[in-house]
Each structure stands twice: as C-alpha cells, then as structure tokens.
Scaffold this motif. Structure first.
Motif, short mmCIF file in Angstrom:
data_model
loop_
_atom_site.label_atom_id
_atom_site.label_comp_id
_atom_site.label_asym_id
_atom_site.label_seq_id
_atom_site.Cartn_x
_atom_site.Cartn_y
_atom_site.Cartn_z
N LEU A 52 0.84 -1.19 0.00
CA LEU A 52 0.00 0.00 0.00
C LEU A 52 0.88 1.25 0.00
CD1 LEU A 52 -2.70 1.45 0.17
CD2 LEU A 52 -2.63 1.13 2.67
N THR A 53 1.92 1.26 0.85
CA THR A 53 2.83 2.41 0.89
C THR A 53 3.52 2.59 -0.44
OG1 THR A 53 3.21 2.04 3.26
CG2 THR A 53 4.83 3.38 2.08
N ARG A 54 3.95 1.47 -1.03
CA ARG A 54 4.64 1.54 -2.32
C ARG A 54 3.69 2.02 -3.43
NH1 ARG A 54 9.49 -1.10 -3.83
NH2 ARG A 54 9.74 -1.41 -6.08
N LEU A 55 2.46 1.54 -3.41
CA LEU A 55 1.49 1.96 -4.42
C LEU A 55 1.18 3.44 -4.28
CD1 LEU A 55 -0.49 1.36 -6.70
CD2 LEU A 55 -2.15 0.59 -4.98
N GLN A 56 1.05 3.93 -3.08
CA GLN A 56 0.80 5.35 -2.88
C GLN A 56 1.97 6.20 -3.39
OE1 GLN A 56 0.08 5.11 1.34
NE2 GLN A 56 -2.16 5.16 1.09
N LEU A 57 3.19 5.71 -3.17
CA LEU A 57 4.37 6.43 -3.68
C LEU A 57 4.39 6.44 -5.21
CD1 LEU A 57 7.07 7.86 -3.33
CD2 LEU A 57 8.16 5.60 -3.09
N ILE A 58 4.07 5.29 -5.80
CA ILE A 58 4.05 5.21 -7.26
C ILE A 58 3.04 6.19 -7.84
CG2 ILE A 58 3.46 3.73 -9.22
CD1 ILE A 58 4.50 1.35 -7.55
N ARG A 59 1.86 6.23 -7.25
CA ARG A 59 0.82 7.12 -7.77
C ARG A 59 1.21 8.59 -7.57
NH1 ARG A 59 -4.92 5.98 -5.87
NH2 ARG A 59 -5.45 6.87 -7.90
N SER A 60 1.88 8.90 -6.46
CA SER A 60 2.34 10.27 -6.24
C SER A 60 3.37 10.68 -7.29
CB SER A 60 2.95 10.40 -4.84
OG SER A 60 1.98 10.16 -3.85
N LEU A 61 4.26 9.74 -7.60
CA LEU A 61 5.27 10.04 -8.62
C LEU A 61 4.64 10.19 -9.99
CD1 LEU A 61 8.04 7.53 -7.44
CD2 LEU A 61 8.06 10.01 -7.17
N ARG A 62 3.60 9.44 -10.25
CA ARG A 62 2.93 9.55 -11.55
C ARG A 62 2.22 10.90 -11.69
NH1 ARG A 62 4.08 7.88 -15.88
NH2 ARG A 62 1.98 7.49 -16.68
N THR A 63 1.74 11.45 -10.56
CA THR A 63 1.10 12.78 -10.64
C THR A 63 2.10 13.85 -11.06
OG1 THR A 63 1.48 13.28 -8.29
CG2 THR A 63 -0.59 12.17 -8.88
N LEU A 64 3.41 13.58 -10.85
CA LEU A 64 4.46 14.50 -11.29
C LEU A 64 4.84 14.24 -12.75
CD1 LEU A 64 6.77 14.43 -8.14
CD2 LEU A 64 5.04 16.13 -8.75
N ASP A 65 4.13 13.30 -13.37
CA ASP A 65 4.35 12.96 -14.78
C ASP A 65 5.71 12.32 -15.01
OD1 ASP A 65 3.28 12.76 -17.31
OD2 ASP A 65 4.15 14.64 -18.02
N LEU A 66 6.22 11.61 -14.00
CA LEU A 66 7.48 10.89 -14.18
C LEU A 66 7.21 9.60 -14.94
CD1 LEU A 66 9.16 11.33 -10.68
CD2 LEU A 66 9.59 12.63 -12.76
N PRO A 67 8.07 9.25 -15.90
CA PRO A 67 7.86 8.01 -16.67
C PRO A 67 8.19 6.78 -15.83
CG PRO A 67 9.90 9.09 -17.34
CD PRO A 67 9.22 10.02 -16.39
N LEU A 68 7.67 5.64 -16.25
CA LEU A 68 7.85 4.40 -15.48
C LEU A 68 9.33 4.04 -15.28
CD1 LEU A 68 4.96 2.11 -16.79
CD2 LEU A 68 5.06 3.49 -14.71
N PRO A 69 10.21 4.18 -16.28
CA PRO A 69 11.62 3.84 -16.02
C PRO A 69 12.24 4.66 -14.89
CG PRO A 69 11.22 3.97 -18.38
CD PRO A 69 9.99 4.49 -17.71
N GLU A 70 11.88 5.96 -14.82
CA GLU A 70 12.39 6.80 -13.74
C GLU A 70 11.81 6.36 -12.40
OE1 GLU A 70 14.73 8.94 -13.69
OE2 GLU A 70 15.10 8.93 -15.85
N ILE A 71 10.53 6.01 -12.38
CA ILE A 71 9.92 5.54 -11.14
C ILE A 71 10.59 4.26 -10.68
CG2 ILE A 71 7.78 4.59 -10.18
CD1 ILE A 71 6.24 6.62 -11.85
#
Length: 329
Positions: A52-71
């Motif tokens: 859950l913590t990891r998923l929340q971090l992933i979604r937060s990073l996606r809101t910054l429009d970071l691409p999946l390789p960077e995430i």
C-alpha cells in the motif's frame, strides 16, 4: 516477503485501500513496480501492507508525470526520496521548461499571424513553417562556421558563436518571433555565389591571425557595449584602442596613424552584414527597451569612432588621454 503475522490483501482490497482501480494495481504489478507478497491456493495475488505504501508512492510520482523507467529507478534506490528522486525531478523540470518555451513560442507565433494585415499572413506562415518550436539556432551557427576562417580552433570558434548567435527568448513577443524567423530565412537562403561574403582580413590573417583578431574584437565589443547602452556618441578611447589592436595583431602590424588610416579604408571596403545584426538586436531586446548591443552594432560604433579619431589627427595615446579627461570634467 511478508511475515506470518502480516495480513495479506487481495488485489481488490489493496485497490480499495489505495483509492485506485484493480486495473491500476494490476498494471503496476505486471510492470514489476508492485511486487506480490504471495499467491493464494487459487493463484490469486496477495499483497502485504508495504504494498500500500509503495502503491501510494508510485501514484504520487505519476502525478508528477514521471515516466515508469524513472519511477523504477527511484523505487530501487535505498532511499526513495533521495538522489534518484532528485535526479528524476531535475530531468522533468528541464523537460517542462522546454515544453513551456515551445508553448510560448507557439502562442506568440499565433498572435503574430492573427494581428498582421491579411495580405501578409501567407508570407508570415511560410517564414514560421521553417522554424522548429522552440526554434533552433543551428542554422545560424552553421552560417557563421562557414563564414569564419577555415581551421580556426574550436575554442575560438565557440567564443565567437556565443557572441554572434542570438538565443531565442523564453517568453518571446511576436516581434521577436518574426525577427528570428527572418534571421533563420536569411541564414538558410543560398548565397548568390555559393558562399557567404568573407572579410579581406580572413585571407590576410589566416587561421592563426584570426584567433588573435576575434579574441581582441570580442574584448573591444565588451568595452564598447556600455557606451551603446548609454547611447554615447562614438569616440576614441579604450574600446577603440582594443579594436585597433585586434586588427594590428592579426596583420602583424603596430598601432600607428598610418595603420589606423589604412584600417579604416580596409573596413570600408569589407562586406557588411547589417541586416543580420539589426534582426539579432530585435531578438535580444524586449519590446520598449533600448536595443541590446550586438557585435554588429558595437563594430559600427567602433568604426565610426575610428573615423573620428583619424579626422582628429591625434596620436592614439593622446586621443585616449583627451577623451579620459573629458569624461572626468
């Protein structure tokens, strides 16, 4: 892996707790960003609370429009808020800066076409269609590399290009867009004889002398720039002395009365690139401001100062001293 006392959630339970869809959780799982803790006896995915913590971090990073390789790189870092994240944010900020610049150029270009007389629109559209967005300075740099003497060392060439090629403003006015488009068209148009006009000093001085010439000219232009900004009339002084010294070093001569007179005659016979420098000044100057100095406007100021100096009949040292006293009085 989870420990025996940790609860395990199904993909639907994890999605509900995160406020996401099952499809989103499955997408990140399939891409290896959200590891499973286990599988049920029926082969269904099970996730630990850490997911859950990891998923929340992933979604937060996606809101910054970071691409999946960077995430992925951020998640693989020992500190997910450390250097990998900082580097990814720096990259994205640079990308956004370029995107914003492109949008501002498109906006100014649209205004340029909208606000011009209808009879001029087709011509302006043709000019603009030849530009990248944001525009590239490569065509201008290519022209100057062809114009400069052959085999001129790279550091000397780079220093000249930095001064001669105007950088497109990040937030252009329509007039600056038009000036840059005209510069681009001028520099990409074929020359009548197949090559740009070359100053006589290039032939006489050669590559080695040209290095001395352009280093000295850039110094003279910098000295003249404050006078241009203050709208001072051309006059003898330190800037003119540096200007003449640059040519004297290139020709292997000394700064004398005779040399200054012969230099003025040589310069009067050289091909001029005034339209380039006039457009470059528009690109560099915000509307309503005093025109920014360019190498071309500085050269014109110094040529006129040389003519005044020759007409005065004073030696270079006396002319400089006299002007210095006049400034102090």
């Amino acid at each position: 892996m989870s420990t025996s006392h940790e609860p395990l959630w199904s993909i639907g339970e994890l999605a509900e707790r995160a406020g996401a869809t099952v499809k989103t959780v499955r997408f990140y799982s399939d891409h290896g960003l959200l590891p499973e803790a286990a599988r049920s006896s029926g082969g269904h995915r099970r996730y630990s609370p850490q997911a859950l913590t990891r998923l929340q971090l992933i979604r937060s990073l996606r809101t910054l429009d970071l691409p999946l390789p960077e995430i992925r790189r951020i998640l693989e870092d020992e500190d997910a808020t450390g250097p990998a994240l900082e580097n990814a944010l720096d990259i994205r900020l640079r990308e956004l800066g370029s995107e914003l610049k492109a949008l501002r150029w498109r906006e100014a270009a649209l205004e340029l076409v909208r606000d011009c007389p209808p009879a001029q629109r087709a011509g302006r559209l043709r000019l603009l269609s030849a530009l990248d967005t944001p525009p590239s300075t490569a065509p201008l740099a290519r022209f100057w590399r062809t114009w400069l003497p052959p085999r001129m060392p790279r550091p000397a060439t780079s220093a000249f290009l930095e001064a001669a090629v105007p950088q497109p403003p990040d937030e252009p006015h329509p007039s600056q867009v038009l000036a840059f488009a005209r510069l681009n068209a001028m520099m990409t148009a074929p020359c009548s004889d197949g090559r740009p006009p070359q100053p006589d000093v290039h032939r006489v001085a050669g590559a080695r002398g040209a290095v001395l010439l352009y280093a000295g000219l850039l110094e003279a232009f910098e000295l003249a720039a404050p006078h241009l900004r203050r709208a001072h009339d051309p006059h003898p002084g330190e800037a003119l002395d540096a200007y003449v010294a640059a040519y004297a070093s290139a020709y292997g001569s000394r700064d004398t009365h005779e040399f200054r007179r012969s230099l003025a005659a040589r310069l009067a016979a050289e091909p001029r690139l005034d339209p380039y420098w006039e457009l470059a000044a528009v690109v560099l100057t915000p509307p309503g401001s005093r025109p920014q100095p360019t190498p071309g406007s500085a050269d014109n100021w110094l040529r006129t100062a040389l003519q005044f100096d020759n007409a005065s009949g004073l030696s270079p040292d006396i002319a400089s001293e006299s002007h210095g006293k006049a400034n102090n009085e």
